[in-house]
Design an enzyme around this catalytic site. Structure first.
Site, PDB file in Angstrom:
ATOM      1  N   MET A 147       0.486  -1.142   0.267  1.00 17.08           N
ATOM      2  CA  MET A 147      -0.482  -0.023  -0.237  1.00 17.08           C
ATOM      3  C   MET A 147       1.017   1.335  -0.202  1.00 17.08           C
ATOM      4  O   MET A 147       1.994   1.330   0.786  1.00 17.08           O
ATOM      5  CB  MET A 147      -0.855   0.128   1.308  1.00 17.08           C
ATOM      6  CG  MET A 147      -2.326  -1.421   0.883  1.00 17.08           C
ATOM      7  SD  MET A 147      -2.972  -1.430   2.784  1.00 17.08           S
ATOM      8  CE  MET A 147      -1.475  -1.753   3.838  1.00 17.08           C
TER       9      MET A 147
ATOM     10  N   GLY B 225       2.744   4.217   4.647  1.00 16.01           N
ATOM     11  CA  GLY B 225       2.538   3.323   3.295  1.00 16.01           C
ATOM     12  C   GLY B 225       3.232   1.834   4.170  1.00 16.01           C
ATOM     13  O   GLY B 225       4.116   1.891   5.352  1.00 16.01           O
ATOM     14  N   SER B 226       2.819   1.032   4.022  1.00 11.60           N
ATOM     15  CA  SER B 226       2.787  -0.370   4.655  1.00 11.60           C
ATOM     16  C   SER B 226       2.249  -1.618   3.258  1.00 11.60           C
ATOM     17  O   SER B 226       2.023  -1.661   2.664  1.00 11.60           O
ATOM     18  CB  SER B 226       2.276  -0.796   5.667  1.00 11.60           C
ATOM     19  OG  SER B 226       0.359   0.102   5.552  1.00 11.60           O
ATOM     20  N   ARG B 227       1.912  -2.978   4.194  1.00 16.06           N
ATOM     21  CA  ARG B 227       1.521  -4.251   3.001  1.00 16.06           C
ATOM     22  C   ARG B 227       1.222  -4.332   3.591  1.00 16.06           C
ATOM     23  O   ARG B 227       0.928  -5.472   4.908  1.00 16.06           O
ATOM     24  CB  ARG B 227       2.798  -4.838   2.283  1.00 16.06           C
ATOM     25  CG  ARG B 227       3.520  -5.676   3.586  1.00 16.06           C
ATOM     26  CD  ARG B 227       5.084  -5.953   2.791  1.00 16.06           C
ATOM     27  NE  ARG B 227       5.370  -7.407   2.664  1.00 16.06           N
ATOM     28  CZ  ARG B 227       6.548  -8.526   1.959  1.00 16.06           C
ATOM     29  NH1 ARG B 227       7.535  -6.986   1.715  1.00 16.06           N
ATOM     30  NH2 ARG B 227       6.153  -9.555   1.512  1.00 16.06           N
TER      31      ARG B 227
END
Length: 230
Positions: free
Chosen positions: A110, A198-200
């Site tokens: 993301m 921001g990450s996943r």
């Protein structure tokens, strides 16, 4: 099978961003007013409004909390994308923390421009939720899944299949919120949690699962069908 998208019935601001957006808006208005009345020339005002107005618009998009419904008659064995973003990993991996065998890992990254609400990828019951402290590597790096701060939610489907959904912090993200509770029933269309910045999100699936997505494909949380369980 690819994306199955139904019109979003309602969009609201996520509760995780309410205070941030409110105080941000008030600050922008106060500074903009000060610039307008403090200078004879108005270019400082317009530069400020352009820059911070754009930043604020990105923040509003980031903190959206869409209410979505998957337009599928039968969600049995369906696995949906738990997040908006882009597929960055599809591979078999050795998962030695919980399963102690090989699993199919599907990861969604993301960016700052994506909605950061997370959804349950399957229907079932929450087996457990565990939070792990860790590093803050860039979220798209392979080692981020194991070394970064994360929250693991294990879901057992009605057929007894365990699916692990992992929220992973990134280089900028510093807060993972998980709404899943151990022992509760969970369903596609429900929010699992939220990750700031921001990450996943990783999904660990059993071997034999039919994967429908490809590397680099864009996903829509709770709308893109990423796989079907065996």
């Amino acid at each position: 099978m690819g994306k199955r998208i139904k019109k979003i019935k309602k969009i609201r601001i996520h509760r995780e961003g309410t205070n941030t957006l409110l105080f941000g808006f008030i600050s922008i208005v106060i500074i903009a007013a000060a610039l307008w009345f403090s200078f004879d020339t108005k270019w400082p005002f317009w530069i400020f409004v352009l820059i911070f107005g754009t930043v604020y618009a990105i923040a509003v998009n980031f903190y959206q909390c869409p209410i979505r419904y998957l337009k599928v008659d039968d969600t049995d064995k369906i696995v949906v994308a738990p997040a908006d973003g882009k597929i960055v990993v599809i591979e078999e991996v050795d998962e030695n923390e919980y399963f102690h065998d090989r699993r199919i890992l599907v990861s969604i990254f993301m960016s700052l421009t994506n909605v950061h609400a997370n959804w349950f990828p399957v229907d079932g019951r929450v087996k457990f939720v565990r939070h792990r402290n860790g590093n803050f590597h860039k979220a798209w790096l392979p080692k981020a899944s194991e070394e970064n701060e994360r929250a693991d939610t294990m879901i057992t489907t009605e057929h007894g299949v365990d699916v692990l959904c992992r929220q992973v912090a990134g280089a900028v993200a510093r807060r993972i919120v998980t709404y899943a509770k151990e022992g509760e029933d969970c369903y596609i269309d429900e929010h699992l949690g939220f990750i700031k910045l921001g990450s996943r999100v990783d999904v660990f699936l059993p071997l034999g699962t039919e994967v429908y997505v490809k590397m680099g494909q864009k996903t829509v949380g709770d709308q893109t069908i990423i796989a079907r369980l065996k």
